[in-house]
Enzyme design. Sequence first.
Site, PDB file in Angstrom:
ATOM      1  CE1 TYR A 118      -9.696  -5.992  10.805  1.00  0.00           C
ATOM      2  CE2 TYR A 118      -7.746  -7.029  11.257  1.00  0.00           C
ATOM      3  CZ  TYR A 118      -8.266  -6.167  10.562  1.00  0.00           C
ATOM      4  OH  TYR A 118      -7.786  -5.561   9.426  1.00  0.00           O
ATOM      5  CB  CYS A 141      29.630  19.318  -4.265  1.00  0.00           C
ATOM      6  SG  CYS A 141      29.487  18.237  -2.769  1.00  0.00           S
ATOM      7  CD  GLU A 187     -10.971  -6.768  17.956  1.00  0.00           C
ATOM      8  OE1 GLU A 187     -10.594  -6.666  16.795  1.00  0.00           O
ATOM      9  OE2 GLU A 187     -12.213  -6.937  17.736  1.00  0.00           O
ATOM     10  CE  LYS A 240      -3.826   0.237  13.628  1.00  0.00           C
ATOM     11  NZ  LYS A 240      -3.244  -0.160  12.673  1.00  0.00           N
ATOM     12  CE  LYS A 288      -0.128   3.157  14.036  1.00  0.00           C
ATOM     13  NZ  LYS A 288      -0.006   3.751  12.714  1.00  0.00           N
ATOM     14  CG  ASP A 319       2.418  -3.393  11.151  1.00  0.00           C
ATOM     15  OD1 ASP A 319       1.586  -2.986  10.319  1.00  0.00           O
ATOM     16  OD2 ASP A 319       3.442  -3.007  11.453  1.00  0.00           O
ATOM     17  CB  CYS A 377      27.308  21.373  -0.195  1.00  0.00           C
ATOM     18  SG  CYS A 377      28.589  21.741  -1.285  1.00  0.00           S
ATOM     19  CB  CYS A 393      31.028  20.689   1.513  1.00  0.00           C
ATOM     20  SG  CYS A 393      30.786  19.227   0.791  1.00  0.00           S
ATOM     21  CB  CYS A 409      33.407  20.027  -2.574  1.00  0.00           C
ATOM     22  SG  CYS A 409      32.194  21.133  -1.994  1.00  0.00           S
TER      23      CYS A 409
HETATM   24  S1  IVH Z   1     -10.977  -2.782  12.653  1.00  0.00           S
HETATM   25  C1  IVH Z   1     -14.086  -0.292  10.352  1.00  0.00           C
HETATM   26  N1  IVH Z   1      -9.562  -4.381  14.183  1.00  0.00           N
HETATM   27  O1  IVH Z   1      -5.665  -1.241  10.893  1.00  0.00           O
HETATM   28  C2  IVH Z   1     -13.167  -1.017  11.204  1.00  0.00           C
HETATM   29  N2  IVH Z   1      -8.754  -3.245  12.153  1.00  0.00           N
HETATM   30  O2  IVH Z   1      -5.263   1.373  10.829  1.00  0.00           O
HETATM   31  C3  IVH Z   1     -12.341  -1.829  10.334  1.00  0.00           C
HETATM   32  N3  IVH Z   1      -6.225  -3.534  11.641  1.00  0.00           N
HETATM   33  O3  IVH Z   1      -7.564  -0.828   8.060  1.00  0.00           O
HETATM   34  C4  IVH Z   1     -10.914  -2.113  11.168  1.00  0.00           C
HETATM   35  N4  IVH Z   1      -5.786  -4.933  13.479  1.00  0.00           N
HETATM   36  O4  IVH Z   1      -6.373  -3.105   8.031  1.00  0.00           O
HETATM   37  C5  IVH Z   1      -9.516  -3.522  12.993  1.00  0.00           C
HETATM   38  N5  IVH Z   1      -8.178  -5.783  15.399  1.00  0.00           N
HETATM   39  C6  IVH Z   1      -8.274  -4.967  14.248  1.00  0.00           C
HETATM   40  C7  IVH Z   1      -7.209  -4.489  13.301  1.00  0.00           C
HETATM   41  C8  IVH Z   1      -7.351  -3.663  12.278  1.00  0.00           C
HETATM   42  C9  IVH Z   1      -5.206  -4.429  12.238  1.00  0.00           C
HETATM   43  C10 IVH Z   1      -5.789  -2.734  10.415  1.00  0.00           C
HETATM   44  C11 IVH Z   1      -6.825  -2.593   9.381  1.00  0.00           C
HETATM   45  C12 IVH Z   1      -7.371  -1.164   9.172  1.00  0.00           C
HETATM   46  C13 IVH Z   1      -6.158  -0.583  10.025  1.00  0.00           C
HETATM   47  C14 IVH Z   1      -6.432   0.879  10.317  1.00  0.00           C
END
Ligand code: IVH
Length: 693
Positions: free
Chosen positions: A231, A441, A120, A122, A323, A124, A435, A417, A420
């Site tokens: 999710y 300063c 999936e 992630k 990430k 933000d 400094c 610096c 000064c």
């Molecule tokens: S699953 C027990 N799926 O990332 C598992 N989290 O760094 C629960 N997040 O706290 C999380 N996209 O806020 C899951 N596709 C995704 C996600 C996701 C973003 C976030 C979520 C979590 C954080 C962890």
Amino acid sequence: MDRNEAKARIEELRAVLWENSKRYYVENAPTMSDFDYDHLMRELEDLENEWPEFYSPDSPTQKVGSDLEDGPAAQQGFVQREHRYPMLSLANTYSREEIEEFAARADKLLEGREFSYCCELKFDGTSICLTYKGGKLVRALTRGDGRMGDDVTENVMRIANIPHELKGDYPDEFEIRGEILMPYSSFDHLNQQRLDNEDQPFANPRNAASGSLKLLDPDEVGRRGLYCTLYHIPAQSLASDSALASTHSGLLEKAASWGLPVSEYNKVCHGIEEILAYIDYWDTERKKLPYATDGIVIKINELDWQRELGFTAKSPRWAVAYKFKAEQALAKVLSIDYQVGRTGAVTPVANLSPVLLSGTIVKRATLNNADQMAILDIRIGDMVYVEKGGEIIPKITAVELSQRPADSQPVEFPVECPDCHTPLKRGEGEAKWFCPNTDGCPMQIKGRLLHFMSRKAMNIIAGDATVDQLYNLGLAHTPADLYDLKASQLMTLEGWKEKSAKRFIDSLRESVKVPFERVLFALGIRYVGEQTAREVARHFGDIDAIAAASEEELAAVKDVGDVIAGSIFEYMSDARHAIEIQRLRGYGLKFAVDGGAQSVLSEALKDQTIVVSGNFSCSRETLKDLIARHGGRNSGSVSAKTSFLLAGIKPGPEKVKKCQELGIRIVSEDEFWEMLPEGSRIDSSDESEPTLF
Ligand code: IVH
């Protein structure tokens, strides 16, 4: 590394990580990139594994970051509630090899059994937990500290793509978790509005989403253009004999069929090759999405195997996040400035040819310190890679040597610096040049004044230009000098009018009510961030006790290690600081935590437990402080023990409801002032000339 060094480093990392976690989750204003944060967390994990004797259940490695306000979030108008099942975080990595290792471990653990992965995006944003009962949305909680979250149901009801009612064959009651996002288009619009109103813009869409979700006005939340994607349905939340689905992806498909927003980009993958292909595809494709993503989440798809693998204290063993590194852009170095901070530390900052990076135009980037410059061998005219993390100022990560001009010359770090001209010094083990002219300063003096006045410290309304002017005219050298200023005097200065002078003096006057922990932070003691200042203030109660404490006693405070203790001790041992504190005390600033002997004003509210909610003619902090000084007790949530709810404009609706249920009195701001002795009223629109100055 020996035992003592390991202990010191562990303490230091814990303090830095907690401080930043608070900035990230609570204040929505991170100052460290995710990448750096994750790296420090990894270093701490490794050290704690190597030195298990320093294990602590309070370490950031053992807890998820908390978005709960320090103290009762209820002061913000939200009721905190317990999560039925803890809301956890995810183990994460930036390394493809570690994803391969994750898959190899899964192969081994599940040997001989059929299994797949659900990959999936992630997202933000900020996490949310929704509860549906009888097909109706009944509750929405933020992650909070993973155990308790803020009840933001009313606000979530205003997010357009979250259904209030489900369709189809939904279970009678279940929880579903996901992310609240602010799409780039809403983010740009909001920041433009904020700039127009001279409000600080949000650093990124994640902070904007999180800040918006915690607004007190649900209608405004509705206008912020938030978006939700879901999710995760915690398996425990469904009946054990639930025959809904045997896989996570199957459950999410069901959720989509009930009308819930589930990402269309989830993909069931078989084996590491397919996972890596998914990662590669989204590494570039994600830039076309209308909202921010910062990686890929890989989950073992079969619910039975998930149950078997279970959880660590912080995250599931059946999932991992890969990430993406922050986006980069190539820009030309035009020149390098050397900024001297309030502690005297010299930071090189490059001026760049403007480039577009993650939606904003970048013209400056930090080079951190002399070593970093030397490692990069950065030169004027170089093309460099710029990256944006959590901080507003981006950083330079690499030089594109293939584009270096033939005649370029190495850059020499200054020996004196830039302001000064005092020769710079560098202590053993220090990354930065300093400094040493602390008292003379100009950049340091002005930096300290600006820090003292900043929003998180004393919140005195003034910017760089005012500080420059006051300093240049010899009107302010130290914070205490500010309190000597008079409106009539300011009005004679260039650019000041009656209104601006009054505004400035009013904010100085209001600042004397700032609680001790923020005053301690405002003093600008090296390494003492907001979180540390709070812990130290609460531990010792007042400045005299802090000044009398030994280094060992200081190091006994939560999150304070030897380095911070040494810095506080050194600061307090300096006679000039003692004089400054004495002067500030004379102007009425708080040097003891509320309820301390010095601050009692009357017993008008004796034995009363009061909950404050809503907006007032002065800040809620001021009111709470007054309540304590008139003998009352502040509480964050309404219960049978509450004497009354002090309700301003738009009080928290849950609180009002609870008061009505329990028959607790609701008192208006005017009624409240009536309860106090005559002359107690604080009115920010008071037209009279301030008497304090
Ligand atoms: S699953 C027990 N799926 O990332 C598992 N989290 O760094 C629960 N997040 O706290 C999380 N996209 O806020 C899951 N596709 C995704 C996600 C996701 C973003 C976030 C979520 C979590 C954080 C962890």
